[in-house]
Design a protein around this motif. Structure first.
Motif, PDB file in Angstrom:
ATOM      1  N   TYR A  35      -3.834  -1.785  -2.912  1.00 31.12           N
ATOM      2  CA  TYR A  35      -4.057  -1.024  -4.149  1.00 31.12           C
ATOM      3  C   TYR A  35      -3.487   0.382  -4.035  1.00 31.12           C
ATOM      4  O   TYR A  35      -3.818   1.137  -3.119  1.00 31.12           O
ATOM      5  CB  TYR A  35      -5.553  -0.955  -4.442  1.00 31.12           C
ATOM      6  CG  TYR A  35      -5.892  -0.323  -5.766  1.00 31.12           C
ATOM      7  CD1 TYR A  35      -5.703  -1.030  -6.950  1.00 31.12           C
ATOM      8  CD2 TYR A  35      -6.395   0.960  -5.837  1.00 31.12           C
ATOM      9  CE1 TYR A  35      -6.018  -0.459  -8.172  1.00 31.12           C
ATOM     10  CE2 TYR A  35      -6.724   1.542  -7.059  1.00 31.12           C
ATOM     11  CZ  TYR A  35      -6.530   0.816  -8.221  1.00 31.12           C
ATOM     12  OH  TYR A  35      -6.847   1.385  -9.428  1.00 31.12           O
ATOM     13  N   ASP A  36      -2.615   0.742  -4.970  1.00 32.06           N
ATOM     14  CA  ASP A  36      -2.059   2.086  -5.051  1.00 32.06           C
ATOM     15  C   ASP A  36      -3.004   2.925  -5.899  1.00 32.06           C
ATOM     16  O   ASP A  36      -3.095   2.722  -7.113  1.00 32.06           O
ATOM     17  CB  ASP A  36      -0.667   2.032  -5.683  1.00 32.06           C
ATOM     18  CG  ASP A  36      -0.044   3.399  -5.921  1.00 32.06           C
ATOM     19  OD1 ASP A  36      -0.731   4.419  -5.715  1.00 32.06           O
ATOM     20  OD2 ASP A  36       1.118   3.441  -6.330  1.00 32.06           O
ATOM     21  N   PRO A  37      -3.734   3.876  -5.291  1.00 36.41           N
ATOM     22  CA  PRO A  37      -4.705   4.655  -6.064  1.00 36.41           C
ATOM     23  C   PRO A  37      -4.061   5.615  -7.065  1.00 36.41           C
ATOM     24  O   PRO A  37      -4.718   6.036  -8.017  1.00 36.41           O
ATOM     25  CB  PRO A  37      -5.477   5.435  -4.985  1.00 36.41           C
ATOM     26  CG  PRO A  37      -4.580   5.453  -3.802  1.00 36.41           C
ATOM     27  CD  PRO A  37      -3.732   4.224  -3.876  1.00 36.41           C
ATOM     28  N   MET A  38      -2.806   5.948  -6.892  1.00 32.26           N
ATOM     29  CA  MET A  38      -2.121   6.843  -7.839  1.00 32.26           C
ATOM     30  C   MET A  38      -1.664   6.048  -9.071  1.00 32.26           C
ATOM     31  O   MET A  38      -1.871   6.470 -10.193  1.00 32.26           O
ATOM     32  CB  MET A  38      -0.911   7.504  -7.194  1.00 32.26           C
ATOM     33  CG  MET A  38      -1.239   8.201  -5.897  1.00 32.26           C
ATOM     34  SD  MET A  38      -2.334   9.579  -6.091  1.00 32.26           S
ATOM     35  CE  MET A  38      -1.271  10.881  -5.577  1.00 32.26           C
ATOM     36  N   GLY A  39      -1.063   4.893  -8.832  1.00 30.78           N
ATOM     37  CA  GLY A  39      -0.573   4.066  -9.929  1.00 30.78           C
ATOM     38  C   GLY A  39      -1.613   3.120 -10.486  1.00 30.78           C
ATOM     39  O   GLY A  39      -1.398   2.467 -11.502  1.00 30.78           O
ATOM     40  N   LYS A  40      -2.755   3.022  -9.791  1.00 35.33           N
ATOM     41  CA  LYS A  40      -3.872   2.170 -10.202  1.00 35.33           C
ATOM     42  C   LYS A  40      -3.446   0.712 -10.404  1.00 35.33           C
ATOM     43  O   LYS A  40      -3.764   0.081 -11.414  1.00 35.33           O
ATOM     44  CB  LYS A  40      -4.544   2.730 -11.444  1.00 35.33           C
ATOM     45  CG  LYS A  40      -5.088   4.133 -11.229  1.00 35.33           C
ATOM     46  CD  LYS A  40      -5.923   4.601 -12.375  1.00 35.33           C
ATOM     47  CE  LYS A  40      -6.442   5.994 -12.249  1.00 35.33           C
ATOM     48  NZ  LYS A  40      -6.545   6.644 -11.004  1.00 35.33           N
ATOM     49  N   ALA A  41      -2.736   0.192  -9.384  1.00 36.44           N
ATOM     50  CA  ALA A  41      -2.281  -1.199  -9.432  1.00 36.44           C
ATOM     51  C   ALA A  41      -2.113  -1.725  -8.005  1.00 36.44           C
ATOM     52  O   ALA A  41      -1.915  -0.952  -7.065  1.00 36.44           O
ATOM     53  CB  ALA A  41      -0.958  -1.290 -10.179  1.00 36.44           C
ATOM     54  N   TYR A  42      -2.170  -3.028  -7.858  1.00 38.76           N
ATOM     55  CA  TYR A  42      -1.990  -3.691  -6.554  1.00 38.76           C
ATOM     56  C   TYR A  42      -0.501  -3.923  -6.323  1.00 38.76           C
ATOM     57  O   TYR A  42       0.019  -5.003  -6.620  1.00 38.76           O
ATOM     58  CB  TYR A  42      -2.763  -5.013  -6.525  1.00 38.76           C
ATOM     59  CG  TYR A  42      -4.263  -4.821  -6.550  1.00 38.76           C
ATOM     60  CD1 TYR A  42      -4.966  -4.601  -5.372  1.00 38.76           C
ATOM     61  CD2 TYR A  42      -4.966  -4.830  -7.740  1.00 38.76           C
ATOM     62  CE1 TYR A  42      -6.338  -4.410  -5.377  1.00 38.76           C
ATOM     63  CE2 TYR A  42      -6.345  -4.639  -7.762  1.00 38.76           C
ATOM     64  CZ  TYR A  42      -7.014  -4.436  -6.575  1.00 38.76           C
ATOM     65  OH  TYR A  42      -8.370  -4.244  -6.584  1.00 38.76           O
ATOM     66  N   VAL A  43       0.186  -2.918  -5.795  1.00 42.18           N
ATOM     67  CA  VAL A  43       1.646  -2.997  -5.694  1.00 42.18           C
ATOM     68  C   VAL A  43       2.234  -2.550  -4.360  1.00 42.18           C
ATOM     69  O   VAL A  43       3.445  -2.624  -4.173  1.00 42.18           O
ATOM     70  CB  VAL A  43       2.318  -2.161  -6.803  1.00 42.18           C
ATOM     71  CG1 VAL A  43       2.007  -2.721  -8.180  1.00 42.18           C
ATOM     72  CG2 VAL A  43       1.915  -0.701  -6.711  1.00 42.18           C
ATOM     73  N   LEU A  44       1.426  -2.071  -3.427  1.00 37.91           N
ATOM     74  CA  LEU A  44       2.003  -1.546  -2.190  1.00 37.91           C
ATOM     75  C   LEU A  44       2.764  -2.607  -1.400  1.00 37.91           C
ATOM     76  O   LEU A  44       3.685  -2.281  -0.654  1.00 37.91           O
ATOM     77  CB  LEU A  44       0.930  -0.883  -1.329  1.00 37.91           C
ATOM     78  CG  LEU A  44       0.340   0.398  -1.926  1.00 37.91           C
ATOM     79  CD1 LEU A  44      -0.713   0.985  -0.997  1.00 37.91           C
ATOM     80  CD2 LEU A  44       1.427   1.406  -2.242  1.00 37.91           C
ATOM     81  N   SER A  45       2.431  -3.865  -1.606  1.00 40.61           N
ATOM     82  CA  SER A  45       3.167  -4.950  -0.932  1.00 40.61           C
ATOM     83  C   SER A  45       4.622  -5.011  -1.398  1.00 40.61           C
ATOM     84  O   SER A  45       5.461  -5.600  -0.727  1.00 40.61           O
ATOM     85  CB  SER A  45       2.494  -6.296  -1.192  1.00 40.61           C
ATOM     86  OG  SER A  45       2.457  -6.570  -2.581  1.00 40.61           O
ATOM     87  N   ARG A  46       4.917  -4.389  -2.515  1.00 37.75           N
ATOM     88  CA  ARG A  46       6.292  -4.367  -3.041  1.00 37.75           C
ATOM     89  C   ARG A  46       7.042  -3.091  -2.679  1.00 37.75           C
ATOM     90  O   ARG A  46       8.167  -2.886  -3.101  1.00 37.75           O
ATOM     91  CB  ARG A  46       6.268  -4.509  -4.561  1.00 37.75           C
ATOM     92  CG  ARG A  46       5.695  -5.821  -4.999  1.00 37.75           C
ATOM     93  CD  ARG A  46       5.688  -5.909  -6.486  1.00 37.75           C
ATOM     94  NE  ARG A  46       5.047  -7.140  -6.910  1.00 37.75           N
ATOM     95  CZ  ARG A  46       4.989  -7.547  -8.139  1.00 37.75           C
ATOM     96  NH1 ARG A  46       5.517  -6.812  -9.101  1.00 37.75           N
ATOM     97  NH2 ARG A  46       4.396  -8.663  -8.446  1.00 37.75           N
ATOM     98  N   GLY A  47       6.391  -2.235  -1.897  1.00 40.27           N
ATOM     99  CA  GLY A  47       6.991  -0.963  -1.528  1.00 40.27           C
ATOM    100  C   GLY A  47       8.034  -1.102  -0.437  1.00 40.27           C
ATOM    101  O   GLY A  47       8.179  -2.143   0.197  1.00 40.27           O
ATOM    102  N   ILE A  48       8.752  -0.015  -0.228  1.00 43.11           N
ATOM    103  CA  ILE A  48       9.786   0.034   0.802  1.00 43.11           C
ATOM    104  C   ILE A  48       9.207   0.724   2.030  1.00 43.11           C
ATOM    105  O   ILE A  48       8.622   1.802   1.926  1.00 43.11           O
ATOM    106  CB  ILE A  48      11.026   0.793   0.297  1.00 43.11           C
ATOM    107  CG1 ILE A  48      11.634   0.023  -0.874  1.00 43.11           C
ATOM    108  CG2 ILE A  48      12.040   0.990   1.418  1.00 43.11           C
ATOM    109  CD1 ILE A  48      12.769   0.747  -1.551  1.00 43.11           C
ATOM    110  N   VAL A  49       9.381   0.100   3.193  1.00 46.97           N
ATOM    111  CA  VAL A  49       8.875   0.643   4.453  1.00 46.97           C
ATOM    112  C   VAL A  49       9.967   1.475   5.103  1.00 46.97           C
ATOM    113  O   VAL A  49      11.147   1.116   5.072  1.00 46.97           O
ATOM    114  CB  VAL A  49       8.440  -0.503   5.390  1.00 46.97           C
ATOM    115  CG1 VAL A  49       8.028   0.039   6.751  1.00 46.97           C
ATOM    116  CG2 VAL A  49       7.303  -1.296   4.771  1.00 46.97           C
TER     117      VAL A  49
END
Length: 87
Positions: free
Chosen positions: A24-38
């Motif tokens: 969960y991304d607390p800034m964007g308020k959505a479950y999206v960190l799995s789609r982020g770039i490492v």
């Protein structure tokens, strides 16, 4: 009821190959960190949120742009080809 999503990052080139944080991304308020770039930012192993591009440290969960914001971090390891997580 404990509804939470955990994202695992497998980074074979790093000393600590597995990382697990809340999705969960607390800034964007959505479950999206799995789609982020490492990547590496200022010596921190991070994931960049795909929404507003904040960087979350994979070891501490801290947001590098706003230290008052964090995501949960979980201990993770591989034992006998199975991934184990400790909440």
């Amino acid at each position: 009821e404990n509804d939470q999503q955990i994202v695992f990052f497998y980074l074979p080139e790093k000393r600590e190959q597995l990382s697990a944080i809340g999705n969960y991304d607390p800034m964007g308020k959505a479950y999206v960190l799995s789609r982020g770039i490492v990547g590496d930012l200022q010596g921190h192993l991070v994931v960049a949120s795909p929404l507003y591009k904040q960087h979350f440290d994979l070891r501490t969960g801290e947001c590098l742009e706003d230290q008052s914001v964090r995501v949960p971090v979980y201990q993770v390891r591989v034992v006998d080809d199975r991934v184990e997580i400790r909440a």
